[in-house]
Design a protein around this motif. Sequence first.
Motif, PDB file in Angstrom:
ATOM      1  N   ALA A   1       0.809  -1.219   0.000  1.00 15.55           N
ATOM      2  CA  ALA A   1       0.000   0.000   0.000  1.00 15.55           C
ATOM      3  C   ALA A   1       0.843   1.269   0.000  1.00 15.55           C
ATOM      4  O   ALA A   1       0.332   2.358  -0.262  1.00 15.55           O
ATOM      5  CB  ALA A   1      -0.947   0.011   1.201  1.00 15.55           C
ATOM      6  N   VAL A   2       2.143   1.153   0.287  1.00 11.29           N
ATOM      7  CA  VAL A   2       2.999   2.341   0.373  1.00 11.29           C
ATOM      8  C   VAL A   2       3.076   3.099  -0.947  1.00 11.29           C
ATOM      9  O   VAL A   2       2.955   4.340  -0.962  1.00 11.29           O
ATOM     10  CB  VAL A   2       4.408   1.944   0.863  1.00 11.29           C
ATOM     11  CG1 VAL A   2       5.334   3.154   0.887  1.00 11.29           C
ATOM     12  CG2 VAL A   2       4.326   1.302   2.245  1.00 11.29           C
ATOM     13  N   PRO A   3       3.268   2.437  -2.114  1.00  9.77           N
ATOM     14  CA  PRO A   3       3.313   3.194  -3.369  1.00  9.77           C
ATOM     15  C   PRO A   3       2.030   3.978  -3.661  1.00  9.77           C
ATOM     16  O   PRO A   3       2.087   5.052  -4.261  1.00  9.77           O
ATOM     17  CB  PRO A   3       3.539   2.099  -4.430  1.00  9.77           C
ATOM     18  CG  PRO A   3       4.210   1.003  -3.690  1.00  9.77           C
ATOM     19  CD  PRO A   3       3.582   1.007  -2.336  1.00  9.77           C
ATOM     20  N   LEU A   4       0.875   3.460  -3.246  1.00  7.97           N
ATOM     21  CA  LEU A   4      -0.382   4.168  -3.486  1.00  7.97           C
ATOM     22  C   LEU A   4      -0.419   5.495  -2.733  1.00  7.97           C
ATOM     23  O   LEU A   4      -0.838   6.523  -3.265  1.00  7.97           O
ATOM     24  CB  LEU A   4      -1.566   3.288  -3.068  1.00  7.97           C
ATOM     25  CG  LEU A   4      -1.725   1.971  -3.808  1.00  7.97           C
ATOM     26  CD1 LEU A   4      -2.888   1.177  -3.223  1.00  7.97           C
ATOM     27  CD2 LEU A   4      -1.940   2.205  -5.292  1.00  7.97           C
ATOM     28  N   GLU A   5       0.015   5.479  -1.480  1.00 10.12           N
ATOM     29  CA  GLU A   5       0.034   6.701  -0.683  1.00 10.12           C
ATOM     30  C   GLU A   5       1.041   7.703  -1.249  1.00 10.12           C
ATOM     31  O   GLU A   5       0.780   8.919  -1.293  1.00 10.12           O
ATOM     32  CB  GLU A   5       0.371   6.369   0.769  1.00 10.12           C
ATOM     33  CG  GLU A   5       0.511   7.572   1.675  1.00 10.12           C
ATOM     34  CD  GLU A   5      -0.745   8.403   1.799  1.00 10.12           C
ATOM     35  OE1 GLU A   5      -0.641   9.558   2.242  1.00 10.12           O
ATOM     36  OE2 GLU A   5      -1.847   7.897   1.450  1.00 10.12           O
ATOM     37  N   LEU A   6       2.188   7.206  -1.712  1.00 14.58           N
ATOM     38  CA  LEU A   6       3.189   8.096  -2.304  1.00 14.58           C
ATOM     39  C   LEU A   6       2.668   8.723  -3.595  1.00 14.58           C
ATOM     40  O   LEU A   6       2.883   9.914  -3.848  1.00 14.58           O
ATOM     41  CB  LEU A   6       4.481   7.323  -2.568  1.00 14.58           C
ATOM     42  CG  LEU A   6       5.247   6.875  -1.313  1.00 14.58           C
ATOM     43  CD1 LEU A   6       6.388   5.940  -1.687  1.00 14.58           C
ATOM     44  CD2 LEU A   6       5.782   8.087  -0.550  1.00 14.58           C
ATOM     45  N   GLN A   7       1.954   7.932  -4.408  1.00 16.69           N
ATOM     46  CA  GLN A   7       1.346   8.486  -5.623  1.00 16.69           C
ATOM     47  C   GLN A   7       0.339   9.579  -5.283  1.00 16.69           C
ATOM     48  O   GLN A   7       0.293  10.629  -5.933  1.00 16.69           O
ATOM     49  CB  GLN A   7       0.656   7.370  -6.417  1.00 16.69           C
ATOM     50  CG  GLN A   7       1.600   6.394  -7.089  1.00 16.69           C
ATOM     51  CD  GLN A   7       0.851   5.292  -7.820  1.00 16.69           C
ATOM     52  OE1 GLN A   7      -0.290   5.463  -8.222  1.00 16.69           O
ATOM     53  NE2 GLN A   7       1.504   4.148  -7.987  1.00 16.69           N
ATOM     54  N   ARG A   8      -0.477   9.333  -4.280  1.00 13.41           N
ATOM     55  CA  ARG A   8      -1.483  10.328  -3.884  1.00 13.41           C
ATOM     56  C   ARG A   8      -0.825  11.631  -3.444  1.00 13.41           C
ATOM     57  O   ARG A   8      -1.253  12.720  -3.836  1.00 13.41           O
ATOM     58  CB  ARG A   8      -2.339   9.767  -2.752  1.00 13.41           C
ATOM     59  CG  ARG A   8      -3.490  10.668  -2.328  1.00 13.41           C
ATOM     60  CD  ARG A   8      -4.203  10.115  -1.111  1.00 13.41           C
ATOM     61  NE  ARG A   8      -3.398  10.270   0.092  1.00 13.41           N
ATOM     62  CZ  ARG A   8      -3.363  11.396   0.829  1.00 13.41           C
ATOM     63  NH1 ARG A   8      -4.082  12.450   0.471  1.00 13.41           N
ATOM     64  NH2 ARG A   8      -2.618  11.454   1.910  1.00 13.41           N
ATOM     65  N   ARG A   9       0.231  11.517  -2.665  1.00 17.08           N
ATOM     66  CA  ARG A   9       0.902  12.722  -2.183  1.00 17.08           C
ATOM     67  C   ARG A   9       1.578  13.482  -3.314  1.00 17.08           C
ATOM     68  O   ARG A   9       1.594  14.721  -3.326  1.00 17.08           O
ATOM     69  CB  ARG A   9       1.931  12.345  -1.111  1.00 17.08           C
ATOM     70  CG  ARG A   9       1.304  11.775   0.158  1.00 17.08           C
ATOM     71  CD  ARG A   9       2.334  11.617   1.256  1.00 17.08           C
ATOM     72  NE  ARG A   9       1.738  11.062   2.472  1.00 17.08           N
ATOM     73  CZ  ARG A   9       2.346  10.988   3.643  1.00 17.08           C
ATOM     74  NH1 ARG A   9       3.600  11.433   3.768  1.00 17.08           N
ATOM     75  NH2 ARG A   9       1.733  10.477   4.691  1.00 17.08           N
TER      76      ARG A   9
END
Length: 322
Positions: free
Chosen positions: A32-40
């Motif tokens: 799930a970490v890449p998804l949060e980084l993409q959102r930011r």
Amino acid sequence: MPRTILRYVIASTGVHQAGLAVLSIAVFSLSAVPLELQRRIVNGLTHQASFEAIAWLAIVYAGVALAEQLLKLSLNVYRGWVAETTVRRLRELVCPVAWGGHEVSPEGTGVEIAMVLEEAEPIGGFTGISISEPLLQGGILLSVVGYMLALQPWLAAIGLAFFLPQTIFVPLLQNAINNRARGRILVKRELSGVIADRPLAMTSASWVLDQVRRIFTLNMGIFWLKYSMNLLMNLMHHLSVASALCVGGWLVLEGRIEVGTVVAVVAGLGKLNDPWGDLVNWWREFSVVDVKYRLFADAAEWLTALSTANTGHQAGPTLAVS
């Protein structure tokens, strides 16, 4: 041999399954970490954040992706080693050399040929993914779904709703595939026995051709069912993405959510497609391999009894457990 494929997996590769489980947990912990980084990153761009902040987020994203891929490489190589080791053991178990060179009937020879050359491969191959695969893919699903629901519950729920029909048609189609797979194994064994007895094979050419056509029919039935299932699963995925884009776009235009949230949810739905498909493939393989393993175990017992009858003592080797 143990009576079920899962008992055999634990008995023969239990220690290695624990190692594979640790690697699987490490992989899905990062999912799930890449998804949060993409959102930011997307939200930073829309809010005109500094280039330095965006660059650091991109560097962290690349680092996480590299770590995830290296862990997957280690997991896949380890799986391959476990699988090939098990295939070797199964072949040694039924190889004619292992029976001390004792003669068996043409029927027994045919069964041995089928077991050594073909049936050991899928059973051994499954041991590499038997526990680590559902743990890995299930962990990814739970991590990504949990992130999406925490981020935007209603938008995530709309996209996830299209996965529900698959819980109905996947088991139905898989059951039909299993029946055909079992029939194919039995036909191949019988055909191997006839071919091993050359004089009989020469006088039964029409019967042999009928069995070849029967295998063809069973294989084509499996292809139709398998790829129809894939078509329906892909259709459900694309409908979920389309719904998330439509509803998410409306919420962005209404000023209720940020663009980065829609991007993260859509990316999450895309990231769910592979693990969901892999779980279905695992269940498909488990169902078929379980049938194959039961037939393999029964045939191994029959060959052991046959060898014992020919020699007056137990000639079959025991299964090594590691």
